[in-house]
Design an enzyme around this catalytic site. Sequence first.
Site, PDB file in Angstrom:
ATOM      1  N   GLY A  11      -1.958  -0.375   3.465  1.00 14.81           N
ATOM      2  CA  GLY A  11      -3.327  -0.097   3.891  1.00 14.81           C
ATOM      3  C   GLY A  11      -3.693   1.375   3.906  1.00 14.81           C
ATOM      4  O   GLY A  11      -4.592   1.788   4.639  1.00 14.81           O
ATOM      5  N   SER A  12      -3.027   2.180   3.080  1.00 13.32           N
ATOM      6  CA  SER A  12      -3.364   3.620   3.094  1.00 13.32           C
ATOM      7  C   SER A  12      -4.781   3.853   2.593  1.00 13.32           C
ATOM      8  O   SER A  12      -5.494   4.721   3.095  1.00 13.32           O
ATOM      9  CB  SER A  12      -2.347   4.411   2.268  1.00 13.32           C
ATOM     10  OG  SER A  12      -2.492   4.152   0.891  1.00 13.32           O
ATOM     11  N   MET A  90      -3.527  -8.070  -2.893  1.00  9.95           N
ATOM     12  CA  MET A  90      -2.730  -8.508  -4.043  1.00  9.95           C
ATOM     13  C   MET A  90      -2.901  -9.990  -4.354  1.00  9.95           C
ATOM     14  O   MET A  90      -1.989 -10.633  -4.849  1.00  9.95           O
ATOM     15  CB  MET A  90      -1.249  -8.186  -3.799  1.00  9.95           C
ATOM     16  CG  MET A  90      -0.984  -6.717  -3.521  1.00  9.95           C
ATOM     17  SD  MET A  90      -1.673  -5.642  -4.807  1.00  9.95           S
ATOM     18  CE  MET A  90      -0.431  -5.825  -6.052  1.00  9.95           C
ATOM     19  N   ASN A 107     -13.197  -2.653  -5.755  1.00 10.53           N
ATOM     20  CA  ASN A 107     -11.734  -2.626  -5.722  1.00 10.53           C
ATOM     21  C   ASN A 107     -11.250  -1.280  -6.247  1.00 10.53           C
ATOM     22  O   ASN A 107     -11.963  -0.598  -6.985  1.00 10.53           O
ATOM     23  CB  ASN A 107     -11.170  -3.746  -6.610  1.00 10.53           C
ATOM     24  CG  ASN A 107      -9.647  -3.765  -6.638  1.00 10.53           C
ATOM     25  OD1 ASN A 107      -8.999  -3.705  -5.604  1.00 10.53           O
ATOM     26  ND2 ASN A 107      -9.083  -3.830  -7.842  1.00 10.53           N
ATOM     27  N   HIS A 109      -8.054   0.289  -8.407  1.00 10.88           N
ATOM     28  CA  HIS A 109      -6.931  -0.098  -9.264  1.00 10.88           C
ATOM     29  C   HIS A 109      -6.204   1.174  -9.692  1.00 10.88           C
ATOM     30  O   HIS A 109      -6.859   2.144 -10.111  1.00 10.88           O
ATOM     31  CB  HIS A 109      -7.439  -0.871 -10.492  1.00 10.88           C
ATOM     32  CG  HIS A 109      -6.353  -1.261 -11.442  1.00 10.88           C
ATOM     33  ND1 HIS A 109      -5.483  -2.308 -11.187  1.00 10.88           N
ATOM     34  CD2 HIS A 109      -5.990  -0.757 -12.632  1.00 10.88           C
ATOM     35  CE1 HIS A 109      -4.631  -2.401 -12.204  1.00 10.88           C
ATOM     36  NE2 HIS A 109      -4.913  -1.472 -13.078  1.00 10.88           N
ATOM     37  N   ASP A 145      -9.517  -6.868 -13.010  1.00 12.16           N
ATOM     38  CA  ASP A 145      -9.569  -5.421 -13.271  1.00 12.16           C
ATOM     39  C   ASP A 145     -10.593  -5.055 -14.343  1.00 12.16           C
ATOM     40  O   ASP A 145     -10.370  -4.143 -15.153  1.00 12.16           O
ATOM     41  CB  ASP A 145      -8.172  -4.927 -13.673  1.00 12.16           C
ATOM     42  CG  ASP A 145      -7.183  -5.111 -12.527  1.00 12.16           C
ATOM     43  OD1 ASP A 145      -5.991  -5.312 -12.799  1.00 12.16           O
ATOM     44  OD2 ASP A 145      -7.633  -5.092 -11.359  1.00 12.16           O
ATOM     45  N   GLU A 174      -6.432   8.421  -4.958  1.00 12.69           N
ATOM     46  CA  GLU A 174      -7.108   7.195  -4.522  1.00 12.69           C
ATOM     47  C   GLU A 174      -7.819   7.425  -3.192  1.00 12.69           C
ATOM     48  O   GLU A 174      -8.971   7.005  -2.987  1.00 12.69           O
ATOM     49  CB  GLU A 174      -6.109   6.048  -4.384  1.00 12.69           C
ATOM     50  CG  GLU A 174      -5.480   5.600  -5.690  1.00 12.69           C
ATOM     51  CD  GLU A 174      -4.510   4.456  -5.498  1.00 12.69           C
ATOM     52  OE1 GLU A 174      -4.727   3.617  -4.612  1.00 12.69           O
ATOM     53  OE2 GLU A 174      -3.527   4.411  -6.244  1.00 12.69           O
TER      54      GLU A 174
END
Length: 204
Positions: A11-12, A90, A107, A109, A145, A174
């Site tokens: 959960g970073s 996931m 999302n 990726h 994706d 990210e």
Amino acid sequence: PRVGILISGSGSNMVALLEAMRDGRVAGTPAIVVSNNPDAAGLAKAHALGVATAAIDHRPFKGDRAAFDAEVDRALREAGTDVVACAGFMRIMTDDMIGRWTGRMVNIHPSVLPLFKGLHTHQRALDEGMAVHGCTVHEVTPELDTGTILGQAVVPVRPGDTAGTLAARVLRQEHRLYPRCLDAFLRDPEAARREKIAILADEE
Ligand code: GRF
């Protein structure tokens, strides 16, 4: 808008989004954090940040993806979620679930899409001898994706990089990219789809 976050692990990215909302860098408020993994470390981090959580273990559903998705969808709706941010989630969601959140689900990726869709993206980037690698924030569509790109960050691949060192370099970006993309998307989705965010990080 109220943001629901889907996680499966550390959960970073979720933490980056929650802290950005708390600090006013993302124009949204946390609705709920939902994990398919009851042991996800991210659940404790969300709780520590005062955010409601729900652990919906996918294993009892034994592959009945529609039933699992329905529980996730219910948790999101009951928390008053307006927009869903997948952050290290996931599970493959059914087309029906994704259809219910069309235009309201994003999302992150860990590759520069459309390169390296799917899993093990960092090792695959090394195997291909890429000079650069990175991450993408995109809208979620039924095809894995794919979907409109909202932003990307690019980092150099360094000699001696392993999948681990490369993943760590990408992950740091990210955490910068996702809040910026989500903020733009919450404020003006159409503008966010047009004025994509590009981060070129020439860091060690
Ligand atoms: C990250 O590489 C992210 O790109 C992918 O899941 C990994 C773990 O993310 N979606 P987090 O630490 O659980 O946010």
